[in-house]
Design a protein around this motif. Sequence first.
Motif, PDB file in Angstrom:
ATOM      1  N   ASP A  38       0.194  -6.621 -16.028  1.00 23.99           N
ATOM      2  CA  ASP A  38      -0.912  -6.682 -15.188  1.00 23.99           C
ATOM      3  C   ASP A  38      -1.997  -6.341 -15.903  1.00 23.99           C
ATOM      4  OD1 ASP A  38       0.513  -7.668 -12.937  1.00 23.99           O
ATOM      5  OD2 ASP A  38       1.149  -5.595 -12.592  1.00 23.99           O
ATOM      6  N   LYS A  39      -2.545  -6.970 -16.675  1.00 23.97           N
ATOM      7  CA  LYS A  39      -3.915  -6.480 -17.637  1.00 23.97           C
ATOM      8  C   LYS A  39      -5.160  -6.499 -16.845  1.00 23.97           C
ATOM      9  CE  LYS A  39      -1.975  -5.870 -21.567  1.00 23.97           C
ATOM     10  NZ  LYS A  39      -1.958  -4.790 -22.366  1.00 23.97           N
ATOM     11  N   SER A  40      -5.307  -7.207 -15.730  1.00 24.40           N
ATOM     12  CA  SER A  40      -6.605  -7.445 -15.152  1.00 24.40           C
ATOM     13  C   SER A  40      -6.520  -6.571 -13.786  1.00 24.40           C
ATOM     14  CB  SER A  40      -6.942  -8.837 -14.928  1.00 24.40           C
ATOM     15  OG  SER A  40      -5.961  -9.428 -14.115  1.00 24.40           O
ATOM     16  N   PHE A  41      -5.489  -6.067 -13.495  1.00 20.59           N
ATOM     17  CA  PHE A  41      -5.655  -5.231 -12.272  1.00 20.59           C
ATOM     18  C   PHE A  41      -4.746  -3.952 -12.656  1.00 20.59           C
ATOM     19  CE2 PHE A  41      -3.224  -3.676  -8.232  1.00 20.59           C
ATOM     20  CZ  PHE A  41      -4.380  -3.619  -7.672  1.00 20.59           C
ATOM     21  N   THR A  42      -5.365  -2.672 -11.601  1.00 19.01           N
ATOM     22  CA  THR A  42      -4.573  -1.720 -11.926  1.00 19.01           C
ATOM     23  C   THR A  42      -4.456  -1.164 -10.281  1.00 19.01           C
ATOM     24  OG1 THR A  42      -5.532  -1.069 -14.195  1.00 19.01           O
ATOM     25  CG2 THR A  42      -4.954   0.655 -12.876  1.00 19.01           C
ATOM     26  N   PRO A  43      -3.482  -0.682 -10.008  1.00 23.14           N
ATOM     27  CA  PRO A  43      -3.330  -0.004  -8.563  1.00 23.14           C
ATOM     28  C   PRO A  43      -4.410   0.978  -8.566  1.00 23.14           C
ATOM     29  CG  PRO A  43      -1.232  -0.185  -9.498  1.00 23.14           C
ATOM     30  CD  PRO A  43      -2.137  -0.629 -10.664  1.00 23.14           C
ATOM     31  N   ALA A  44      -5.138   0.859  -7.326  1.00 27.33           N
ATOM     32  CA  ALA A  44      -6.367   1.775  -6.994  1.00 27.33           C
ATOM     33  C   ALA A  44      -6.536   2.187  -5.677  1.00 27.33           C
ATOM     34  CB  ALA A  44      -7.513   0.923  -7.478  1.00 27.33           C
ATOM     35  N   LEU A  45      -7.194   3.653  -5.589  1.00 26.40           N
ATOM     36  CA  LEU A  45      -7.396   4.167  -4.200  1.00 26.40           C
ATOM     37  C   LEU A  45      -8.498   3.527  -3.530  1.00 26.40           C
ATOM     38  CD1 LEU A  45      -7.558   8.020  -5.282  1.00 26.40           C
ATOM     39  CD2 LEU A  45      -5.683   6.599  -4.855  1.00 26.40           C
TER      40      LEU A  45
ATOM     41  N   GLY B  33      -8.341  18.145   2.283  1.00 26.67           N
ATOM     42  CA  GLY B  33      -6.897  17.371   2.385  1.00 26.67           C
ATOM     43  C   GLY B  33      -7.025  15.948   3.056  1.00 26.67           C
ATOM     44  N   GLY B  34      -5.906  15.357   2.903  1.00 25.27           N
ATOM     45  CA  GLY B  34      -5.772  14.212   4.249  1.00 25.27           C
ATOM     46  C   GLY B  34      -5.276  13.198   3.674  1.00 25.27           C
ATOM     47  N   ILE B  35      -5.378  12.078   4.321  1.00 25.51           N
ATOM     48  CA  ILE B  35      -4.724  10.746   4.008  1.00 25.51           C
ATOM     49  C   ILE B  35      -5.764   9.863   3.184  1.00 25.51           C
ATOM     50  CG2 ILE B  35      -3.909   8.552   4.808  1.00 25.51           C
ATOM     51  CD1 ILE B  35      -2.866  10.153   7.429  1.00 25.51           C
ATOM     52  N   VAL B  36      -4.968   9.651   2.068  1.00 35.15           N
ATOM     53  CA  VAL B  36      -5.744   8.631   1.122  1.00 35.15           C
ATOM     54  C   VAL B  36      -4.914   7.397   0.974  1.00 35.15           C
ATOM     55  CG1 VAL B  36      -6.475   8.148  -1.226  1.00 35.15           C
ATOM     56  CG2 VAL B  36      -6.825  10.461  -0.164  1.00 35.15           C
ATOM     57  N   ILE B  37      -5.563   6.217   1.038  1.00 33.78           N
ATOM     58  CA  ILE B  37      -5.047   4.976   0.986  1.00 33.78           C
ATOM     59  C   ILE B  37      -4.756   4.221  -0.494  1.00 33.78           C
ATOM     60  CG2 ILE B  37      -5.130   2.578   1.645  1.00 33.78           C
ATOM     61  CD1 ILE B  37      -6.840   3.497   4.005  1.00 33.78           C
ATOM     62  N   ALA B  38      -3.635   3.920  -1.045  1.00 33.66           N
ATOM     63  CA  ALA B  38      -3.662   3.379  -2.472  1.00 33.66           C
ATOM     64  C   ALA B  38      -3.363   1.917  -2.337  1.00 33.66           C
ATOM     65  CB  ALA B  38      -2.990   4.077  -3.395  1.00 33.66           C
TER      66      ALA B  38
ATOM     67  N   ILE C  20       0.858  -1.252  -0.035  1.00 36.32           N
ATOM     68  CA  ILE C  20      -0.246  -0.013   0.005  1.00 36.32           C
ATOM     69  C   ILE C  20       0.789   1.221  -0.074  1.00 36.32           C
ATOM     70  CG2 ILE C  20      -1.898  -1.252   1.502  1.00 36.32           C
ATOM     71  CD1 ILE C  20      -1.255   0.751   3.480  1.00 36.32           C
ATOM     72  N   LEU C  21       0.091   2.412  -0.295  1.00 33.46           N
ATOM     73  CA  LEU C  21       0.544   3.698  -0.304  1.00 33.46           C
ATOM     74  C   LEU C  21      -0.346   4.601   0.675  1.00 33.46           C
ATOM     75  CD1 LEU C  21       1.674   4.734  -3.696  1.00 33.46           C
ATOM     76  CD2 LEU C  21       3.229   4.713  -1.994  1.00 33.46           C
ATOM     77  N   LEU C  22       0.129   5.355   1.645  1.00 33.30           N
ATOM     78  CA  LEU C  22      -0.583   6.195   2.093  1.00 33.30           C
ATOM     79  C   LEU C  22      -0.396   7.632   1.790  1.00 33.30           C
ATOM     80  CD1 LEU C  22      -0.810   4.985   5.971  1.00 33.30           C
ATOM     81  CD2 LEU C  22      -2.591   4.384   3.886  1.00 33.30           C
ATOM     82  N   LEU C  23      -0.963   8.403   1.283  1.00 24.08           N
ATOM     83  CA  LEU C  23      -0.659   9.549   0.523  1.00 24.08           C
ATOM     84  C   LEU C  23      -1.515  10.801   1.159  1.00 24.08           C
ATOM     85  CD1 LEU C  23      -1.391   8.126  -2.985  1.00 24.08           C
ATOM     86  CD2 LEU C  23       0.828   8.488  -1.897  1.00 24.08           C
TER      87      LEU C  23
END
Length: 314
Positions: free
Chosen positions: A133-140, A149-154, A92-95
Amino acid sequence: MRQLTINRNDAGQRLDKYLSKRFKSMPKSLMYKYLRTKYIKLNGKKAAPEVFLNEGDVLTFYIKDEFFEEQKHYDFLKAGKELDIVYEDENILLLDKKVGVICHQDNRYDADALNLRVLRYLYEKGAYAPDQDKSFTPALCNRIDRNTGGIVIAAKNAEALRVMNQKIRDNELKKYYLCAVKGCPKPRHAMLTAYHHKDERTNTVRIIDKEREGYKKIITEYTVQEPSPTLSICEVLLHTGRTHQIRAHMAHIGHPLLGDEKYGDKKFNARYHMKRQALYSYKLQFCFTSPAGCLENLNGQTFEVKKVKFLDKI
Protein backbone atom coordinates in the motif's frame (compact mmCIF):
# COMPACT_ATOMS: atom_id res chain seq x y z
CA MET A 1 9.97 -3.98 -17.09
CA ARG A 2 7.84 -4.16 -13.94
CA GLN A 3 4.10 -4.17 -13.36
CA LEU A 4 1.86 -3.07 -10.50
CA THR A 5 -1.85 -3.81 -10.12
CA ILE A 6 -3.99 -1.11 -8.52
CA ASN A 7 -5.67 -2.37 -5.36
CA ARG A 8 -8.68 -1.07 -3.45
CA ASN A 9 -6.73 1.51 -1.46
CA ASP A 10 -4.92 2.87 -4.52
CA ALA A 11 -8.09 3.29 -6.60
CA GLY A 12 -10.02 6.54 -6.87
CA GLN A 13 -7.06 8.92 -7.16
CA ARG A 14 -5.25 10.62 -10.01
CA LEU A 15 -2.41 8.75 -11.65
CA ASP A 16 0.16 11.48 -10.93
CA LYS A 17 -0.90 11.65 -7.27
CA TYR A 18 -0.49 7.90 -6.92
CA LEU A 19 2.93 7.92 -8.58
CA SER A 20 4.14 10.76 -6.33
CA LYS A 21 3.21 8.74 -3.24
CA ARG A 22 4.47 5.42 -4.57
CA PHE A 23 7.83 6.69 -5.84
CA LYS A 24 8.84 9.36 -3.34
CA SER A 25 12.43 9.51 -4.58
CA MET A 26 11.38 10.16 -8.18
CA PRO A 27 11.49 13.85 -9.18
CA LYS A 28 8.13 15.07 -10.45
CA SER A 29 9.65 16.38 -13.64
CA LEU A 30 11.00 12.91 -14.38
CA MET A 31 7.65 11.31 -13.54
CA TYR A 32 5.83 13.50 -16.06
CA LYS A 33 8.53 12.79 -18.64
CA TYR A 34 8.06 9.04 -18.12
CA LEU A 35 4.32 9.46 -18.72
CA ARG A 36 4.83 11.56 -21.87
CA THR A 37 7.35 9.12 -23.33
CA LYS A 38 5.35 5.99 -22.36
CA TYR A 39 7.98 4.69 -19.95
CA ILE A 40 4.98 4.42 -17.63
CA LYS A 41 1.83 2.95 -19.20
CA LEU A 42 -1.66 2.36 -17.88
CA ASN A 43 -3.29 -0.84 -19.10
CA GLY A 44 -0.70 -1.01 -21.87
CA LYS A 45 -1.37 2.49 -23.19
CA LYS A 46 -0.11 6.04 -22.75
CA ALA A 47 -2.01 7.75 -19.94
CA ALA A 48 -2.60 11.37 -18.97
CA PRO A 49 -1.41 12.40 -15.47
CA GLU A 50 -4.91 13.46 -14.43
CA VAL A 51 -6.65 10.16 -15.25
CA PHE A 52 -8.27 8.47 -12.25
CA LEU A 53 -7.23 4.94 -11.32
CA ASN A 54 -9.62 2.02 -10.92
CA GLU A 55 -9.16 -1.17 -8.93
CA GLY A 56 -7.56 -3.78 -11.18
CA ASP A 57 -5.79 -1.31 -13.47
CA VAL A 58 -2.29 -2.42 -14.45
CA LEU A 59 0.66 -0.04 -14.57
CA THR A 60 3.72 -1.03 -16.59
CA PHE A 61 7.09 0.58 -15.85
CA TYR A 62 10.23 0.84 -17.95
CA ILE A 63 12.21 2.78 -15.36
CA LYS A 64 15.27 2.36 -13.18
CA ASP A 65 15.17 -0.34 -10.50
CA GLU A 66 16.33 2.13 -7.86
CA PHE A 67 12.83 3.61 -7.70
CA PHE A 68 11.46 0.23 -6.59
CA GLU A 69 13.78 -0.20 -3.61
CA GLU A 70 11.77 -1.14 -0.55
CA GLN A 71 11.99 0.49 2.87
CA LYS A 72 13.87 -1.82 5.24
CA HIS A 73 12.64 -0.34 8.51
CA TYR A 74 9.36 1.20 9.63
CA ASP A 75 9.51 3.98 12.21
CA PHE A 76 6.04 3.15 13.54
CA LEU A 77 7.43 -0.03 15.06
CA LYS A 78 9.03 2.21 17.71
CA ALA A 79 5.58 3.26 18.92
CA GLY A 80 3.86 1.75 21.92
CA LYS A 81 1.55 -1.23 21.63
CA GLU A 82 -1.19 -0.08 23.99
CA LEU A 83 -4.54 0.41 22.24
CA ASP A 84 -7.95 0.37 23.90
CA ILE A 85 -10.26 -0.74 21.08
CA VAL A 86 -13.93 0.18 21.47
CA TYR A 87 -14.95 -1.27 18.09
CA GLU A 88 -13.27 -2.76 15.03
CA ASP A 89 -14.37 -4.04 11.63
CA GLU A 90 -12.68 -4.40 8.24
CA ASN A 91 -12.92 -0.65 7.59
CA ILE A 92 -12.47 1.28 10.83
CA LEU A 93 -11.21 1.26 14.39
CA LEU A 94 -12.79 3.19 17.26
CA LEU A 95 -10.16 3.81 19.91
CA ASP A 96 -10.40 5.06 23.49
CA LYS A 97 -7.48 7.50 23.54
CA LYS A 98 -6.13 7.95 27.03
CA VAL A 99 -5.26 11.29 28.59
CA GLY A 100 -1.60 12.10 27.94
CA VAL A 101 -1.42 10.36 24.55
CA ILE A 102 -1.06 12.59 21.49
CA CYS A 103 -2.94 11.80 18.29
CA HIS A 104 -0.13 12.64 15.86
CA GLN A 105 3.61 12.73 16.38
CA ASP A 106 5.36 16.09 16.56
CA ASN A 107 8.87 17.36 17.27
CA ARG A 108 8.61 16.48 20.96
CA TYR A 109 6.89 13.12 20.58
CA ASP A 110 8.17 11.78 17.28
CA ALA A 111 8.46 8.11 18.29
CA ASP A 112 5.06 7.48 19.87
CA ALA A 113 1.58 8.73 19.04
CA LEU A 114 -1.86 7.21 18.53
CA ASN A 115 -1.57 7.17 14.73
CA LEU A 116 1.75 5.31 14.99
CA ARG A 117 0.27 2.79 17.44
CA VAL A 118 -2.52 2.14 14.94
CA LEU A 119 0.01 1.47 12.16
CA ARG A 120 1.97 -0.89 14.39
CA TYR A 121 -1.18 -2.75 15.45
CA LEU A 122 -2.43 -3.20 11.88
CA TYR A 123 1.03 -4.14 10.60
CA GLU A 124 1.59 -6.78 13.27
CA LYS A 125 -1.82 -8.38 12.68
CA GLY A 126 -1.22 -8.45 8.90
CA ALA A 127 -3.88 -5.85 8.05
CA TYR A 128 -1.42 -3.23 6.73
CA ALA A 129 1.40 -3.92 4.30
CA PRO A 130 3.49 -0.78 3.68
CA ASP A 131 5.40 -2.51 0.88
CA GLN A 132 2.12 -2.99 -1.03
CA ASP A 133 0.00 0.00 0.00
CA LYS A 134 2.44 2.62 -1.20
CA SER A 135 -0.10 5.38 -1.79
CA PHE A 136 -2.28 4.90 1.30
CA THR A 137 -1.52 4.81 5.00
CA PRO A 138 -4.21 4.07 7.62
CA ALA A 139 -5.08 7.37 9.28
CA LEU A 140 -7.03 9.03 12.08
CA CYS A 141 -10.23 10.78 11.02
CA ASN A 142 -10.52 13.04 14.07
CA ARG A 143 -8.26 14.20 16.85
CA ILE A 144 -8.52 14.95 20.55
CA ASP A 145 -6.17 17.16 22.55
CA ARG A 146 -3.38 15.44 24.46
CA ASN A 147 -4.89 16.27 27.86
CA THR A 148 -8.38 15.08 26.89
CA GLY A 149 -9.36 11.45 26.45
CA GLY A 150 -12.03 9.81 24.36
CA ILE A 151 -13.07 8.11 21.14
CA VAL A 152 -10.87 8.58 18.08
CA ILE A 153 -11.76 7.10 14.69
CA ALA A 154 -9.11 5.42 12.52
CA ALA A 155 -9.71 4.39 8.90
CA LYS A 156 -8.10 1.18 7.68
CA ASN A 157 -8.54 1.82 3.96
CA ALA A 158 -8.85 4.70 1.52
CA GLU A 159 -12.60 4.34 0.93
CA ALA A 160 -13.34 4.35 4.66
CA LEU A 161 -11.16 7.44 5.12
CA ARG A 162 -12.91 9.34 2.30
CA VAL A 163 -16.40 8.45 3.53
CA MET A 164 -15.73 9.12 7.22
CA ASN A 165 -14.05 12.46 6.56
CA GLN A 166 -17.06 13.50 4.48
CA LYS A 167 -19.49 12.43 7.21
CA ILE A 168 -17.53 14.45 9.77
CA ARG A 169 -17.56 17.51 7.49
CA ASP A 170 -21.32 17.12 6.96
CA ASN A 171 -21.93 16.83 10.73
CA GLU A 172 -23.45 13.34 10.48
CA LEU A 173 -21.80 12.18 13.71
CA LYS A 174 -22.77 13.16 17.24
CA LYS A 175 -19.91 13.44 19.74
CA TYR A 176 -20.87 13.47 23.41
CA TYR A 177 -18.52 14.57 26.18
CA LEU A 178 -18.59 14.16 29.93
CA CYS A 179 -17.13 16.93 32.05
CA ALA A 180 -16.98 18.00 35.67
CA VAL A 181 -17.71 21.70 36.17
CA LYS A 182 -17.56 24.15 39.05
CA GLY A 183 -20.99 24.74 40.57
CA CYS A 184 -24.26 23.74 38.91
CA PRO A 185 -25.28 25.30 35.58
CA LYS A 186 -28.80 26.70 35.31
CA PRO A 187 -30.98 25.69 33.65
CA ARG A 188 -30.17 21.98 33.87
CA HIS A 189 -30.31 21.73 30.08
CA ALA A 190 -29.47 24.44 27.55
CA MET A 191 -28.38 25.06 23.98
CA LEU A 192 -25.74 27.79 24.22
CA THR A 193 -24.87 30.06 21.32
CA ALA A 194 -21.86 32.38 21.35
CA TYR A 195 -18.97 33.62 19.21
CA HIS A 196 -15.43 32.26 19.25
CA HIS A 197 -12.04 33.70 18.36
CA LYS A 198 -8.71 31.92 18.56
CA ASP A 199 -5.42 33.66 19.26
CA GLU A 200 -2.89 31.57 17.33
CA ARG A 201 0.03 33.19 19.14
CA THR A 202 -1.10 32.13 22.63
CA ASN A 203 -3.25 29.14 21.61
CA THR A 204 -6.14 30.49 23.65
CA VAL A 205 -9.67 31.44 22.66
CA ARG A 206 -12.08 34.19 23.61
CA ILE A 207 -15.86 33.76 23.81
CA ILE A 208 -18.33 36.64 23.46
CA ASP A 209 -22.13 36.73 23.35
CA LYS A 210 -22.67 39.02 20.36
CA GLU A 211 -21.59 38.61 16.78
CA ARG A 212 -18.39 40.40 15.84
CA GLU A 213 -16.07 40.45 12.85
CA GLY A 214 -13.40 37.78 13.11
CA TYR A 215 -15.44 35.64 15.50
CA LYS A 216 -17.11 32.36 14.52
CA LYS A 217 -20.46 31.15 15.78
CA ILE A 218 -20.42 28.19 18.17
CA ILE A 219 -23.24 26.05 19.58
CA THR A 220 -22.74 23.99 22.73
CA GLU A 221 -25.53 21.87 24.23
CA TYR A 222 -25.21 20.65 27.80
CA THR A 223 -27.26 18.54 30.21
CA VAL A 224 -26.51 18.38 33.93
CA GLN A 225 -26.43 14.68 34.84
CA GLU A 226 -25.26 14.85 38.45
CA PRO A 227 -26.07 18.25 39.97
CA SER A 228 -24.21 19.62 42.99
CA PRO A 229 -23.74 23.15 44.37
CA THR A 230 -19.96 22.67 44.29
CA LEU A 231 -19.16 20.23 41.46
CA SER A 232 -21.53 18.89 38.80
CA ILE A 233 -21.19 16.26 36.07
CA CYS A 234 -22.46 17.40 32.69
CA GLU A 235 -22.93 15.77 29.32
CA VAL A 236 -22.06 18.06 26.41
CA LEU A 237 -23.05 17.64 22.78
CA LEU A 238 -21.04 19.73 20.33
CA HIS A 239 -22.94 21.19 17.40
CA THR A 240 -19.81 22.97 16.21
CA GLY A 241 -16.23 21.95 16.76
CA ARG A 242 -13.92 24.86 17.55
CA THR A 243 -10.65 24.88 19.48
CA HIS A 244 -11.21 24.51 23.25
CA GLN A 245 -14.93 25.06 22.65
CA ILE A 246 -16.29 23.18 25.67
CA ARG A 247 -13.62 24.45 28.05
CA ALA A 248 -13.92 28.09 27.02
CA HIS A 249 -17.71 28.13 26.63
CA MET A 250 -18.43 26.57 30.03
CA ALA A 251 -15.97 28.97 31.65
CA HIS A 252 -17.70 31.84 29.84
CA ILE A 253 -21.03 31.01 31.54
CA GLY A 254 -19.34 30.82 34.94
CA HIS A 255 -18.85 27.05 35.23
CA PRO A 256 -15.25 26.23 34.25
CA LEU A 257 -14.09 22.64 33.97
CA LEU A 258 -12.38 21.05 36.92
CA GLY A 259 -8.65 20.77 36.31
CA ASP A 260 -8.56 23.31 33.48
CA GLU A 261 -5.41 25.36 34.03
CA LYS A 262 -6.06 27.63 31.04
CA TYR A 263 -9.70 28.71 31.50
CA GLY A 264 -10.48 27.37 34.96
CA ASP A 265 -10.20 28.25 38.65
CA LYS A 266 -6.75 27.31 39.97
CA LYS A 267 -7.78 27.32 43.62
CA PHE A 268 -10.76 25.12 42.85
CA ASN A 269 -8.53 22.72 40.89
CA ALA A 270 -6.04 22.52 43.75
CA ARG A 271 -8.80 21.53 46.15
CA TYR A 272 -9.38 18.38 44.08
CA HIS A 273 -5.70 17.92 43.12
CA MET A 274 -6.61 18.02 39.42
CA LYS A 275 -4.02 19.25 36.92
CA ARG A 276 -5.76 18.15 33.72
CA GLN A 277 -9.24 19.14 32.61
CA ALA A 278 -12.01 16.71 33.57
CA LEU A 279 -13.24 16.23 30.02
CA TYR A 280 -13.80 13.02 28.05
CA SER A 281 -15.27 12.32 24.62
CA TYR A 282 -17.08 9.27 25.91
CA LYS A 283 -19.83 8.55 23.37
CA LEU A 284 -20.11 8.57 19.58
CA GLN A 285 -23.26 8.17 17.52
CA PHE A 286 -23.44 7.71 13.76
CA CYS A 287 -26.43 9.51 12.23
CA PHE A 288 -25.90 9.27 8.47
CA THR A 289 -28.38 11.17 6.31
CA SER A 290 -26.79 10.20 2.99
CA PRO A 291 -25.28 6.98 1.54
CA ALA A 292 -22.23 5.79 3.49
CA GLY A 293 -20.77 3.13 1.19
CA CYS A 294 -18.58 0.68 3.10
CA LEU A 295 -19.57 2.33 6.40
CA GLU A 296 -23.32 1.89 6.02
CA ASN A 297 -23.37 -0.75 8.77
CA LEU A 298 -22.45 1.95 11.31
CA ASN A 299 -25.55 4.05 10.68
CA GLY A 300 -27.70 4.38 13.79
CA GLN A 301 -25.13 2.76 16.05
CA THR A 302 -23.84 4.31 19.29
CA PHE A 303 -20.51 3.47 20.90
CA GLU A 304 -19.43 4.35 24.43
CA VAL A 305 -16.19 3.95 26.38
CA LYS A 306 -16.32 1.54 29.30
CA LYS A 307 -14.78 3.80 31.92
CA VAL A 308 -14.17 7.54 32.25
CA LYS A 309 -11.18 7.73 34.55
CA PHE A 310 -11.62 11.23 35.99
CA LEU A 311 -14.95 10.17 37.56
CA ASP A 312 -12.97 8.02 40.02
CA LYS A 313 -11.11 11.08 41.32
CA ILE A 314 -14.08 13.22 42.33
